[in-house]
Design a protein around this motif. Structure first.
Motif, PDB file in Angstrom:
ATOM      1  N   LEU A  59       5.689 -42.404  58.760  1.00  0.00           N
ATOM      2  CA  LEU A  59       5.898 -42.723  57.395  1.00  0.00           C
ATOM      3  C   LEU A  59       5.257 -43.495  56.714  1.00  0.00           C
ATOM      4  N   SER A  60       4.871 -44.896  57.237  1.00  0.00           N
ATOM      5  CA  SER A  60       3.974 -45.861  56.693  1.00  0.00           C
ATOM      6  C   SER A  60       2.679 -45.405  56.523  1.00  0.00           C
ATOM      7  N   ALA A  61       2.396 -44.508  57.755  1.00  0.00           N
ATOM      8  CA  ALA A  61       0.882 -43.906  57.582  1.00  0.00           C
ATOM      9  C   ALA A  61       0.630 -43.058  56.299  1.00  0.00           C
ATOM     10  N   PHE A  62       1.797 -42.182  56.048  1.00  0.00           N
ATOM     11  CA  PHE A  62       1.681 -41.405  55.077  1.00  0.00           C
ATOM     12  C   PHE A  62       1.485 -41.832  53.538  1.00  0.00           C
ATOM     13  N   ALA A  90      -5.753 -42.236  49.461  1.00  0.00           N
ATOM     14  CA  ALA A  90      -6.619 -41.004  49.060  1.00  0.00           C
ATOM     15  C   ALA A  90      -6.689 -40.691  47.460  1.00  0.00           C
ATOM     16  N   GLY A  91      -5.824 -41.628  47.074  1.00  0.00           N
ATOM     17  CA  GLY A  91      -5.762 -41.206  45.515  1.00  0.00           C
ATOM     18  C   GLY A  91      -5.043 -39.910  45.119  1.00  0.00           C
ATOM     19  N   LEU A  92      -3.845 -39.686  45.874  1.00  0.00           N
ATOM     20  CA  LEU A  92      -3.209 -38.660  45.956  1.00  0.00           C
ATOM     21  C   LEU A  92      -1.875 -38.810  45.340  1.00  0.00           C
ATOM     22  N   LEU A  93      -1.500 -40.006  44.651  1.00  0.00           N
ATOM     23  CA  LEU A  93      -0.114 -40.370  44.296  1.00  0.00           C
ATOM     24  C   LEU A  93       0.311 -39.166  43.233  1.00  0.00           C
ATOM     25  N   ASP A  94      -0.618 -38.697  42.296  1.00  0.00           N
ATOM     26  CA  ASP A  94      -0.230 -37.949  41.278  1.00  0.00           C
ATOM     27  C   ASP A  94       0.330 -36.537  41.737  1.00  0.00           C
ATOM     28  N   LYS A  95      -0.153 -36.168  42.946  1.00  0.00           N
ATOM     29  CA  LYS A  95      -0.214 -34.917  43.356  1.00  0.00           C
ATOM     30  C   LYS A  95       0.833 -34.743  44.709  1.00  0.00           C
ATOM     31  N   GLU A 126      -5.032 -37.901  59.879  1.00  0.00           N
ATOM     32  CA  GLU A 126      -5.748 -36.620  59.827  1.00  0.00           C
ATOM     33  C   GLU A 126      -5.230 -35.797  58.874  1.00  0.00           C
ATOM     34  N   ILE A 127      -4.017 -35.592  58.770  1.00  0.00           N
ATOM     35  CA  ILE A 127      -3.229 -34.511  58.138  1.00  0.00           C
ATOM     36  C   ILE A 127      -3.353 -34.831  56.397  1.00  0.00           C
ATOM     37  N   VAL A 128      -3.360 -36.059  56.166  1.00  0.00           N
ATOM     38  CA  VAL A 128      -3.575 -36.651  54.818  1.00  0.00           C
ATOM     39  C   VAL A 128      -5.014 -36.077  54.357  1.00  0.00           C
ATOM     40  N   VAL A 132      -4.459 -26.612  56.350  1.00  0.00           N
ATOM     41  CA  VAL A 132      -3.799 -26.761  57.268  1.00  0.00           C
ATOM     42  C   VAL A 132      -4.424 -27.341  58.609  1.00  0.00           C
ATOM     43  N   VAL A 133      -3.890 -28.422  59.255  1.00  0.00           N
ATOM     44  CA  VAL A 133      -4.204 -28.750  60.753  1.00  0.00           C
ATOM     45  C   VAL A 133      -3.358 -28.067  61.807  1.00  0.00           C
ATOM     46  N   THR A 134      -3.814 -26.824  61.926  1.00  0.00           N
ATOM     47  CA  THR A 134      -2.973 -25.624  62.557  1.00  0.00           C
ATOM     48  C   THR A 134      -2.499 -26.327  63.993  1.00  0.00           C
TER      49      THR A 134
END
Lengths: 122, 187
Positions: free
Chosen positions: A46-49, A56-61, A101-103, A112-114
């Motif tokens: 959870l902390s890593a996500f 990664a600057g994805l807070l808006d998304k 890696e998923i981020v 998707v990291v299949t």
């Protein structure tokens, strides 16, 4: 030393951004945090996500949330990714490195990291 | 569970599920090395019957998921050090809630280290930003303290405590307090 005054400064800085951000997140990352998940190592995941999404600057998304037991305890830590208009992706046996890696590949890159999904294991 | 802080994260979620709006987490280590973890909430509470049975791992049924492995694991972790787990609860309207205390002998070889308690607190706050968490870690070397109502007072209603920027601040705030206490210890 961290002070409450510093927190007030963060508030000033955030106030505008938050208003813009509200309701715009189209992707939800859900981490299973019941006894099974926690025992299997969900806390650092959870902390890593949370940290990865911010970096990664994805807070808006993307929003990162927690849930209880999903019912597949043997595959914990389990992470589900819900994207608008797409099928849910379930990642299993995630650790902090896989989370990063998923981020990078999925949340940022869109693929998707299949190899970490439940389909790859079953 | 590999760390006591993981047990704490797990059982504190029971208080969240019980609908508490205030949750107090206290760790108190005495000079003789006894550590008492106490958890106090104002949630819906449990009946006497449930309190008697929550530490029985076979009480739970998979379908209701009302009670799980969390408390049995905490009880085991405490008792294997020579400590104990006590639970008091009330369902009385207006003063319902649960108080749990678990004692550990930190000198015991079977004592699980506390581990990353800062992460536990951060995860709890980010998962339930509207709950007031009061956290204290008291040792003879000093006290680490956080009351999220103080943070709320600074932030106002507009900004959730769950915002990643705020959680990052809380993480640093607690980590600094732990570092400072460690400094005291070395003096």
């Amino acid at each position: 030393m961290k002070t409450l005054a510093e927190l007030a400064a963060i508030r000033e800085r955030m106030q505008n951004n938050v208003i813009v951000r509200e309701g715009t997140a189209s992707t939800r990352v859900v981490v299973g945090m019941a006894t099974c998940g926690i025992a299997a190592g969900a806390r650092p995941v959870l902390s890593a996500f949370v940290e990865g999404v911010e970096k990664a600057g994805l807070l808006d998304k993307v929003t990162v949330t927690q849930t209880g037991c999903i019912g597949i305890c043997q595959y914990e830590p389990v992470v589900e990714v819900y994207e608008e208009g797409k099928e849910k992706v379930t990642y299993v046996k995630v650790d902090a490195a896989k989370a990063a890696e998923i981020v990078e590949k999925h949340l940022k890159g869109g693929s998707v990291v299949t190899e970490y999904t439940i389909g790859a294991i079953k | 569970m590999k760390e006591l802080s993981l047990n704490i994260l797990d059982v504190t979620k029971n208080s969240v599920t019980a609908g508490a709006d205030t949750i107090r987490i206290t760790l108190e280590t005495s000079p003789d090395g006894m550590l008492v973890f106490s958890l106090e909430d104002n949630g819906c509470g449990m009946s006497e019957e449930v309190v008697r049975r929550v530490t029985d791992p076979f009480y739970t049924t998979r379908t209701t998921r009302k009670v799980g492995m969390g408390l049995p694991l905490l009880k085991l972790a405490a008792e294997q050090t020579g400590g104990y787990l006590k639970i008091e609860s009330s369902t009385e309207a207006g003063k319902s809630g649960t108080t749990l205390s678990a004692a550990f002998d930190t000198k015991s070889i079977d004592f699980m280290p506390l581990g990353d308690i800062v992460s536990t607190i951060c995860v709890l706050i980010s998962g339930s930003p509207d709950i007031r968490f009061v956290f204290k870690d008291i040792t003879p070397d000093g006290t680490v303290f956080l009351d999220t109502s103080e943070l709320k007072a600074v932030l106002g209603d507009g900004i959730s405590l769950g915002e990643p920027e705020i959680i990052a601040w809380i993480r640093d705030y607690l980590t600094e307090q732990y570092k400072e206490r460690k400094g005291n210890l070395q003096k």
